[in-house]
Write an enzyme that holds these catalytic residues in place. Structure first.
Site, mmCIF file in Angstrom:
data_model
loop_
_atom_site.group_PDB
_atom_site.id
_atom_site.type_symbol
_atom_site.label_atom_id
_atom_site.label_comp_id
_atom_site.label_asym_id
_atom_site.label_seq_id
_atom_site.Cartn_x
_atom_site.Cartn_y
_atom_site.Cartn_z
ATOM 1 N N ARG A 234 12.363 30.487 -45.419
ATOM 2 C CA ARG A 234 11.220 30.772 -44.558
ATOM 3 C C ARG A 234 10.965 32.275 -44.534
ATOM 4 O O ARG A 234 11.897 33.078 -44.481
ATOM 5 C CB ARG A 234 11.476 30.280 -43.124
ATOM 6 C CG ARG A 234 11.319 28.782 -42.923
ATOM 7 C CD ARG A 234 9.848 28.384 -42.970
ATOM 8 N NE ARG A 234 9.664 26.967 -42.705
ATOM 9 C CZ ARG A 234 9.602 26.019 -43.632
ATOM 10 N NH1 ARG A 234 9.756 26.362 -44.905
ATOM 11 N NH2 ARG A 234 9.395 24.755 -43.317
ATOM 12 N N GLU A 263 1.751 34.518 -45.090
ATOM 13 C CA GLU A 263 1.319 33.739 -46.245
ATOM 14 C C GLU A 263 -0.097 33.216 -46.014
ATOM 15 O O GLU A 263 -0.434 32.841 -44.905
ATOM 16 C CB GLU A 263 2.281 32.573 -46.501
ATOM 17 C CG GLU A 263 3.673 33.022 -46.924
ATOM 18 C CD GLU A 263 4.579 31.859 -47.319
ATOM 19 O OE1 GLU A 263 4.101 30.699 -47.332
ATOM 20 O OE2 GLU A 263 5.763 32.099 -47.616
ATOM 21 N N HIS A 281 5.549 30.543 -52.913
ATOM 22 C CA HIS A 281 6.031 29.384 -52.148
ATOM 23 C C HIS A 281 6.062 28.127 -53.026
ATOM 24 O O HIS A 281 5.445 27.101 -52.723
ATOM 25 C CB HIS A 281 5.168 29.151 -50.903
ATOM 26 C CG HIS A 281 5.941 28.504 -49.786
ATOM 27 N ND1 HIS A 281 5.753 28.819 -48.462
ATOM 28 C CD2 HIS A 281 6.912 27.563 -49.787
ATOM 29 C CE1 HIS A 281 6.555 28.110 -47.697
ATOM 30 N NE2 HIS A 281 7.265 27.330 -48.489
#
Length: 531
Positions: A234, A263, A281
């Site tokens: 994370r 993000e 990601h």
């Protein structure tokens, strides 16, 4: 009339077919999740919403979803769903907690190799017609020490792969028992020791108050020179600016990042630095993982909408439709008891004992136990749900025992939770009255009657005259309004406890002032989700 489901993100066609095969009307509109206004206008006609990460399930959206019964997230993270708001509106939130595990673990290993051998930079250089063989001197993986922060499902897979690569693995995880560590072949250590020993560090924990910025400037100072850091978990676990400075200073040799504080990450202090590999990601981005989680979420949602079965729910355990009305208040109670102990316990948990007394012994205790365990470990594992909690507890080697007995006291039925750590044994019991609200009836063997509120403060103190006034004065001067004040003691002049239900979270300076008072032993803020 058949239930209707909206698929507002990109899921596989197989998932859409599963809905239809099981008698669910489905609208596959994978671009709708990106348009907030159109989604808001359409959501009211649907019973279910199947999403990935693009769709944001906000309080505003839920308020417009008059018929919505379930939200299904194809993946583990539910950061894009307002779970408290969904709970208040009775909307079940499901995820697929284990569908991405192998894929994410493999990505972490891939980044570790890429950083160790500078593969992206070497690729760009070579394809540009250069032959800079001496420029890209890497390091071997074999024989190096890997520090794994978080040894749950994904972390343990990483450990297994690393051991196969002949690495030495040390792990930091408060819920990892010595027995479980031995079983998976790792050495359990404290965080500071991991930082000092590791050649590579990889993070596999959720983003919680306890893990946020776990790798900052101070932590980086404790690492050995030349360490390389991998984060596929994370954004926010690592302070990117601090890491960038450590790389520039030559202390950290490199980093591999798949997740970022913000993000989509269009800018980061890590971008452009030598030895840094960044991906957008991609941890869950394999064909197999995408297919698996899409199929799982479709099956779970269809089973609930057609048959009333609940699986992998974040805000509700697996229970049948028939038992739900009677069981629901005690599910909330079980979660409250686990949450209390989870927040009050700092050291690693070794054993968990749950006693069901009276009427609770005849209930679906599997669901109740799942709720207890989910509350217990939520402070460390934010994405836990009622189904995954028992698995996570087992993976960490925590010994779980349950017992039942006939009514033994004045209450028709109650639940007692006892947790053992290396340092102490902590016990709490609670029940539900006719209003369905959970109440604490015993803590540390001391009887009391305490209403449970969203914000509470747990105080241990000496039983002396004036202590109530002392507590009240400190809170009053700080502008903290006390909604309910419950007391208990083991004997006159002995140990005593207070449970305060307050209107808002109590700031740390107020708690510090309280603990500075004579005869106050400890004060712990507590937060409960009663939705």
């Amino acid at each position: 009339m058949a239930p209707r489901v909206l698929v507002s993100d990109k899921l596989s066609q197989t998932a859409v077919d599963i809905f239809r095969d099981r008698g669910v009307d489905v609208d596959f509109l994978p671009e709708l999740g990106k348009d907030k206004d159109k989604l808001l206008a359409a959501i009211g006609q649907y019973d279910g919403l199947a999403i990935r990460s693009a769709t944001k399930v906000t309080e505003k959206l839920l308020a417009a979803a008059d018929n919505l019964k379930v939200v299904g997230r194809a993946g583990i993270g539910v950061d894009n769903v307002d779970i408290p708001a969904a709970s208040k509106r009775g909307v079940i939130v499901m995820n697929t907690p284990f569908g991405n595990s192998i894929t994410t673990a493999e990505h972490a290993i891939a980044l570790m190799f890429a950083v160790a051998r500078q593969l992206p930079e070497a690729d760009v250089s070579t394809q540009a017609g250069k032959w800079e063989k001496s420029k890209f001197m890497g390091v071997e993986i074999t024989g190096k020490t890997l520090g794994v922060i978080g040894c749950g499902n994904i972390g343990s897979i990483v450990c297994s792969r690393a051991i196969g690569l002949k690495m030495r693995v040390v792990a930091f995880d408060p819920f990892l028992s010595a027995e479980r560590a031995e079983q998976i072949g790792v050495e359990k250590v404290e965080l500071d020791e991991l930082l000092a020993r590791a050649d590579f560090i990889t993070l596999h924990v959720p983003l919680t108050d306890k893990t946020r910025q776990i790798i900052d400037a101070e932590a980086l100072k404790k690492t050995k020179k030349g360490v390389r850091i991998i984060n596929c978990a994370r954004g926010g676990l690592v302070v990117e600016a601090d890491l960038a400075e450590a790389i520039k200073a030559g202390h950290v040799a490199g980093a591999g990042f798949d997740v970022f504080e913000t993000e989509p990450a269009t800018d980061s202090p890590l971008f452009g630095l030598p030895g840094v590999v960044c991906t957008p990601h991609l941890g869950a981005s394999t064909t197999e993982a995408q297919e698996n989680v899409a199929i799982q979420v479709a099956e779970q949602m269809a089973d609930y909408l057609v048959r009333g079965a609940v699986t992998n729910a974040i805000n509700m355990p697996s229970i049948s439709a028939e038992e739900a009305p009677r069981l629901k208040p005690f599910i909330r109670l079980a979660d409250v008891l686990g949450t209390f102990v989870g927040q009050a316990t700092e050291s690693a948990i070794l054993e968990v004992e749950i006693l069901y007394d009276g009427s609770t012994a005849a209930m679906n205790t599997k669901a109740l136990t799942s709720a207890v365990l989910a509350g217990l470990i939520r402070s460390q594992v934010a994405d836990v749900n009622m189904v995954s909690a028992p698995i996570m507890v087992k993976e960490r080697g925590i010994i779980l025992s349950e017992s039942k007995r006939d009514k033994s006291g004045i209450f028709d039925g109650y639940i007692q939770l006892t947790v053992k750590t290396a340092r102490q044994t902590r016990s709490v019991a609670g029940t539900c009255f006719s209003d369905g609200k959970p109440r604490f009836i015993q803590i540390k063997g001391i009887n009391l009657d305490a209403e449970v509120g969203e914000h509470m403060v747990y105080i241990t103190n000496h039983d002396v005259p004036g202590i109530i006034g002392t507590i009240g004065t400190v809170f009053g001067e700080a502008g903290v309004n006390i909604a309910n004040f419950s007391l208990g003691r083991d004997h006159p002049g002995g140990d005593a406890i207070s449970m305060l239900y307050v209107d808002a979270p109590v700031r740390q300076p107020v708690l510090d002032k309280l603990m500075a008072q004579e005869n106050v032993v400890a004060a712990k803020p507590l937060a409960f989700n009663l939705g």
